[in-house]
Design a protein around this motif. Structure first.
Motif, PDB file in Angstrom:
ATOM      1  N   SER A 110       0.818  -1.216   0.000  1.00  0.00           N
ATOM      2  CA  SER A 110       0.000   0.000   0.000  1.00  0.00           C
ATOM      3  C   SER A 110       0.850   1.265   0.000  1.00  0.00           C
ATOM      4  CB  SER A 110      -0.935   0.016   1.220  1.00  0.00           C
ATOM      5  OG  SER A 110      -1.825  -1.080   1.192  1.00  0.00           O
ATOM      6  N   THR A 111       2.103   1.142   0.356  1.00  0.00           N
ATOM      7  CA  THR A 111       3.010   2.293   0.351  1.00  0.00           C
ATOM      8  C   THR A 111       3.347   2.744  -1.068  1.00  0.00           C
ATOM      9  OG1 THR A 111       3.995   1.561   2.434  1.00  0.00           O
ATOM     10  CG2 THR A 111       5.278   3.116   1.126  1.00  0.00           C
ATOM     11  N   THR A 112       3.365   1.806  -2.013  1.00  0.00           N
ATOM     12  CA  THR A 112       3.859   2.119  -3.359  1.00  0.00           C
ATOM     13  C   THR A 112       2.814   1.968  -4.463  1.00  0.00           C
ATOM     14  OG1 THR A 112       4.642  -0.170  -3.601  1.00  0.00           O
ATOM     15  CG2 THR A 112       6.211   1.453  -2.737  1.00  0.00           C
ATOM     16  N   ILE A 113       2.036   0.883  -4.432  1.00  0.00           N
ATOM     17  CA  ILE A 113       1.170   0.560  -5.569  1.00  0.00           C
ATOM     18  C   ILE A 113       0.044   1.575  -5.800  1.00  0.00           C
ATOM     19  CG2 ILE A 113      -0.298  -1.191  -6.638  1.00  0.00           C
ATOM     20  CD1 ILE A 113       2.694  -1.834  -6.497  1.00  0.00           C
ATOM     21  N   PRO A 114      -0.713   2.012  -4.768  1.00  0.00           N
ATOM     22  CA  PRO A 114      -1.794   2.970  -5.044  1.00  0.00           C
ATOM     23  C   PRO A 114      -1.340   4.239  -5.761  1.00  0.00           C
ATOM     24  CG  PRO A 114      -2.052   2.046  -2.851  1.00  0.00           C
ATOM     25  CD  PRO A 114      -0.726   1.585  -3.351  1.00  0.00           C
ATOM     26  N   LYS A 115      -0.219   4.804  -5.355  1.00  0.00           N
ATOM     27  CA  LYS A 115       0.283   6.006  -6.024  1.00  0.00           C
ATOM     28  C   LYS A 115       0.665   5.708  -7.461  1.00  0.00           C
ATOM     29  CE  LYS A 115       1.787  10.151  -6.658  1.00  0.00           C
ATOM     30  NZ  LYS A 115       0.810  11.256  -6.872  1.00  0.00           N
ATOM     31  N   MET A 116       1.253   4.546  -7.695  1.00  0.00           N
ATOM     32  CA  MET A 116       1.600   4.140  -9.060  1.00  0.00           C
ATOM     33  C   MET A 116       0.342   4.019  -9.917  1.00  0.00           C
ATOM     34  SD  MET A 116       3.260   0.536 -10.255  1.00  0.00           S
ATOM     35  CE  MET A 116       3.586   0.158 -11.976  1.00  0.00           C
ATOM     36  N   LEU A 117      -0.719   3.417  -9.379  1.00  0.00           N
ATOM     37  CA  LEU A 117      -1.965   3.258 -10.127  1.00  0.00           C
ATOM     38  C   LEU A 117      -2.603   4.608 -10.429  1.00  0.00           C
ATOM     39  CD1 LEU A 117      -3.519   0.219  -8.197  1.00  0.00           C
ATOM     40  CD2 LEU A 117      -2.384   0.186 -10.424  1.00  0.00           C
ATOM     41  N   VAL A 118      -2.561   5.519  -9.463  1.00  0.00           N
ATOM     42  CA  VAL A 118      -3.122   6.865  -9.674  1.00  0.00           C
ATOM     43  C   VAL A 118      -2.360   7.585 -10.783  1.00  0.00           C
ATOM     44  CG1 VAL A 118      -3.379   9.149  -8.635  1.00  0.00           C
ATOM     45  CG2 VAL A 118      -4.041   7.113  -7.346  1.00  0.00           C
ATOM     46  N   ASN A 119      -1.029   7.475 -10.776  1.00  0.00           N
ATOM     47  CA  ASN A 119      -0.216   8.134 -11.798  1.00  0.00           C
ATOM     48  C   ASN A 119      -0.486   7.567 -13.181  1.00  0.00           C
ATOM     49  OD1 ASN A 119       0.880   9.658  -9.792  1.00  0.00           O
ATOM     50  ND2 ASN A 119       2.993   9.017 -10.100  1.00  0.00           N
ATOM     51  N   ILE A 120      -0.646   6.241 -13.274  1.00  0.00           N
ATOM     52  CA  ILE A 120      -0.932   5.630 -14.566  1.00  0.00           C
ATOM     53  C   ILE A 120      -2.298   6.074 -15.078  1.00  0.00           C
ATOM     54  CG2 ILE A 120      -1.387   3.447 -15.754  1.00  0.00           C
ATOM     55  CD1 ILE A 120       0.697   2.121 -14.000  1.00  0.00           C
ATOM     56  N   GLN A 121      -3.295   6.030 -14.202  1.00  0.00           N
ATOM     57  CA  GLN A 121      -4.650   6.386 -14.604  1.00  0.00           C
ATOM     58  C   GLN A 121      -4.751   7.851 -15.000  1.00  0.00           C
ATOM     59  OE1 GLN A 121      -6.921   4.248 -15.064  1.00  0.00           O
ATOM     60  NE2 GLN A 121      -8.745   5.502 -15.394  1.00  0.00           N
ATOM     61  N   ALA A 122      -4.046   8.718 -14.274  1.00  0.00           N
ATOM     62  CA  ALA A 122      -4.090  10.160 -14.556  1.00  0.00           C
ATOM     63  C   ALA A 122      -3.079  10.577 -15.616  1.00  0.00           C
ATOM     64  CB  ALA A 122      -3.836  10.948 -13.274  1.00  0.00           C
ATOM     65  N   GLN A 123      -2.257   9.622 -16.083  1.00  0.00           N
ATOM     66  CA  GLN A 123      -1.186   9.913 -17.038  1.00  0.00           C
ATOM     67  C   GLN A 123      -0.316  11.062 -16.523  1.00  0.00           C
ATOM     68  OE1 GLN A 123      -2.944  10.493 -20.931  1.00  0.00           O
ATOM     69  NE2 GLN A 123      -3.743   8.416 -21.013  1.00  0.00           N
ATOM     70  N   ASN A 124       0.044  10.924 -15.281  1.00  0.00           N
ATOM     71  CA  ASN A 124       0.811  11.962 -14.600  1.00  0.00           C
ATOM     72  C   ASN A 124       1.927  11.307 -13.797  1.00  0.00           C
ATOM     73  OD1 ASN A 124       1.769  14.122 -13.138  1.00  0.00           O
ATOM     74  ND2 ASN A 124      -0.204  14.680 -12.239  1.00  0.00           N
ATOM     75  N   LYS A 125       3.164  11.734 -14.011  1.00  0.00           N
ATOM     76  CA  LYS A 125       4.313  11.130 -13.344  1.00  0.00           C
ATOM     77  C   LYS A 125       4.725  11.868 -12.077  1.00  0.00           C
ATOM     78  CE  LYS A 125       6.277   9.309 -17.635  1.00  0.00           C
ATOM     79  NZ  LYS A 125       7.480   9.262 -18.516  1.00  0.00           N
ATOM     80  N   ARG A 126       4.021  12.901 -11.706  1.00  0.00           N
ATOM     81  CA  ARG A 126       4.452  13.735 -10.585  1.00  0.00           C
ATOM     82  C   ARG A 126       4.160  13.073  -9.239  1.00  0.00           C
ATOM     83  NH1 ARG A 126       1.869  17.371 -14.089  1.00  0.00           N
ATOM     84  NH2 ARG A 126       3.304  18.830 -15.113  1.00  0.00           N
ATOM     85  N   ILE A 127       5.058  13.326  -8.298  1.00  0.00           N
ATOM     86  CA  ILE A 127       4.839  12.970  -6.898  1.00  0.00           C
ATOM     87  C   ILE A 127       5.425  14.091  -6.063  1.00  0.00           C
ATOM     88  CG2 ILE A 127       6.989  11.603  -6.818  1.00  0.00           C
ATOM     89  CD1 ILE A 127       5.631   9.852  -4.678  1.00  0.00           C
ATOM     90  N   SER A 128       4.671  14.567  -5.101  1.00  0.00           N
ATOM     91  CA  SER A 128       5.146  15.684  -4.290  1.00  0.00           C
ATOM     92  C   SER A 128       6.297  15.236  -3.408  1.00  0.00           C
ATOM     93  CB  SER A 128       4.000  16.234  -3.422  1.00  0.00           C
ATOM     94  OG  SER A 128       3.678  15.313  -2.395  1.00  0.00           O
ATOM     95  N   TYR A 129       7.092  16.173  -2.940  1.00  0.00           N
ATOM     96  CA  TYR A 129       8.225  15.840  -2.087  1.00  0.00           C
ATOM     97  C   TYR A 129       7.770  15.246  -0.755  1.00  0.00           C
ATOM     98  CZ  TYR A 129      11.485  18.002  -5.310  1.00  0.00           C
ATOM     99  OH  TYR A 129      12.222  18.288  -6.415  1.00  0.00           O
ATOM    100  N   ILE A 130       6.642  15.754  -0.272  1.00  0.00           N
ATOM    101  CA  ILE A 130       6.114  15.200   0.973  1.00  0.00           C
ATOM    102  C   ILE A 130       5.699  13.751   0.771  1.00  0.00           C
ATOM    103  CG2 ILE A 130       4.286  15.370   2.696  1.00  0.00           C
ATOM    104  CD1 ILE A 130       6.401  17.538   2.895  1.00  0.00           C
ATOM    105  N   GLN A 131       5.026  13.472  -0.360  1.00  0.00           N
ATOM    106  CA  GLN A 131       4.631  12.097  -0.665  1.00  0.00           C
ATOM    107  C   GLN A 131       5.851  11.211  -0.868  1.00  0.00           C
ATOM    108  OE1 GLN A 131       2.108  12.815  -4.094  1.00  0.00           O
ATOM    109  NE2 GLN A 131       0.245  12.536  -2.881  1.00  0.00           N
ATOM    110  N   CYS A 132       6.873  11.760  -1.505  1.00  0.00           N
ATOM    111  CA  CYS A 132       8.092  11.000  -1.750  1.00  0.00           C
ATOM    112  C   CYS A 132       8.782  10.644  -0.428  1.00  0.00           C
ATOM    113  CB  CYS A 132       9.040  11.784  -2.642  1.00  0.00           C
ATOM    114  SG  CYS A 132      10.455  10.822  -3.244  1.00  0.00           S
ATOM    115  N   LEU A 133       8.906  11.622   0.446  1.00  0.00           N
ATOM    116  CA  LEU A 133       9.484  11.372   1.768  1.00  0.00           C
ATOM    117  C   LEU A 133       8.662  10.351   2.548  1.00  0.00           C
ATOM    118  CD1 LEU A 133      10.619  14.844   3.163  1.00  0.00           C
ATOM    119  CD2 LEU A 133      12.060  12.924   2.513  1.00  0.00           C
ATOM    120  N   THR A 134       7.347  10.467   2.421  1.00  0.00           N
ATOM    121  CA  THR A 134       6.461   9.540   3.120  1.00  0.00           C
ATOM    122  C   THR A 134       6.648   8.119   2.609  1.00  0.00           C
ATOM    123  OG1 THR A 134       4.826  11.302   3.423  1.00  0.00           O
ATOM    124  CG2 THR A 134       4.056   9.040   3.708  1.00  0.00           C
ATOM    125  N   GLN A 135       6.786   7.975   1.276  1.00  0.00           N
ATOM    126  CA  GLN A 135       7.031   6.655   0.699  1.00  0.00           C
ATOM    127  C   GLN A 135       8.337   6.059   1.209  1.00  0.00           C
ATOM    128  OE1 GLN A 135       6.878   6.440  -3.595  1.00  0.00           O
ATOM    129  NE2 GLN A 135       4.714   5.896  -3.558  1.00  0.00           N
TER     130      GLN A 135
END
Length: 318
Positions: A82-107
């Motif tokens: 759950s730490t990695t896959i949901p964000k990956m699925l959201v990025n694929i679905q939204a066709q968006n590769k961005r991740i915020s620094y806070i989200q990155c640190l959290t991951q």
């Protein structure tokens, strides 16, 4: 975390809001396939591990140290994916590769915690089998509920502190504009590679943490199983040997799967220096291994299969 920007009048620092995760592939035709494949694996992982937790908690016959550790392992595996896959699925679905620094640190923070917890839980499960086979008369005394709970609690405390230390040291790093991470999540090693500032302290901390949190647990597992094998060889009855080893078979399969896939990541990274190969290899221990763990324990364990059958009957016949 900051990025470093150079200008005509000197050098200054400004806050940065995001990274770019390159993911597994840039091919737009593969994106729907990747989405449904990883969504399916994620749902199977969550459902399978959740069933293990429910089965072990609902069946009084499974209220033993071995299944207490197994239910904790299942919980950690759910959190791990759950730490990695949901964000990956959201990025694929939204066709968006961005991740915020806070989200990155959290991951990074939670990934280190749950990866380390997998290490510790597999180690204490090996110790549990060692005590059960090599010291059966003292098993209930040594593996008391208090001691088992203390082992798990100490593991959580250690990993939370180690992960927090990593994050505090990472906050001093700077990054270039539009920093790209060649991975589908913010893995610590990949984030350190793309940093613009000196990462010597971070690398030293990573090496020390790896030595303490990987080498020592693996050594503990090897020692436990060497003692188990030695005890099995001294048994005169083949039936006793088989019965004793059968209690270790599922755990041994999970250990080989977890450490084998994790080792393949670092070997592929060291030998090929290919970020794509490293990313694909990472899928094995971050996604595939947590998905297969429930199947390994349920297919090779009569007690778990019986508990799952009782759980299914209870659900179908309220």
């Amino acid at each position: 975390i900051r990025r470093k920007v150079s200008g005509m009048e000197g050098e200054n620092h400004t806050e940065v809001s995001q990274f770019l995760l390159l993911g597994l592939s840039d091919n737009p035709q593969l994106q729907p396939l990747l989405f449904w494949m990883f969504l399916s694996m994620y749902l199977v992982t969550v459902l399978g591990n959740l069933l293990i937790i429910l089965a072990t908690s609902s069946d009084s016959h499974l209220h033993t140290p071995m299944y207490f550790f197994l239910s904790n392992l299942s919980f950690v595996d759910i959190c791990f994916t759950s730490t990695t896959i949901p964000k990956m699925l959201v990025n694929i679905q939204a066709q968006n590769k961005r991740i915020s620094y806070i989200q990155c640190l959290t991951q990074v923070y939670f990934f280190i915690i749950f990866a380390g917890m997998d290490n510790f839980l597999l180690t204490v499960m090996a110790f549990d089998r060692f005590v059960a086979i090599c010291h059966p008369l003292n098993y209930t005394v040594i593996m008391s509920p208090y001691f088992c709970g203390l082992l798990v609690l100490m593991s959580w405390i250690i990993m939370i502190l180690v992960s927090l230390l990593h994050i505090l040291v990472m906050k001093r790093l700077t990054f270039s504009i539009q920093t790209e991470i060649p991975h589908f999540f913010c893995e610590l090693a990949q984030v350190l590679k793309v940093a613009s500032s000196d990462t010597l302290i971070n690398n030293i901390l990573s090496y020390v943490a790896t030595a303490l949190l990987c080498v020592l647990p693996v050594s503990g597992i090897v020692f436990s199983y060497s003692q188990i094998v030695s005890t099995l060889l001294r048994m005169s009855s083949i039936e006793s040997k088989y019965k004793a080893f059968s209690t270790c078979a599922s755990h041994l399969c999970v250990v080989c799967l977890f450490y084998g896939t994790a080792l393949s990541v670092y070997l592929s990274s060291a030998l090929t220096h290919s970020s794509q190969g490293n990313t694909i290899a990472s899928v094995m221990y971050t996604v595939v291994t947590p998905m297969l763990n429930p199947f390994i324990y349920s297919l090779r364990n009569k007690d778990v299969k019986r508990a799952l059958g009782s759980l299914s009957r209870a659900v179908s016949c309220p």
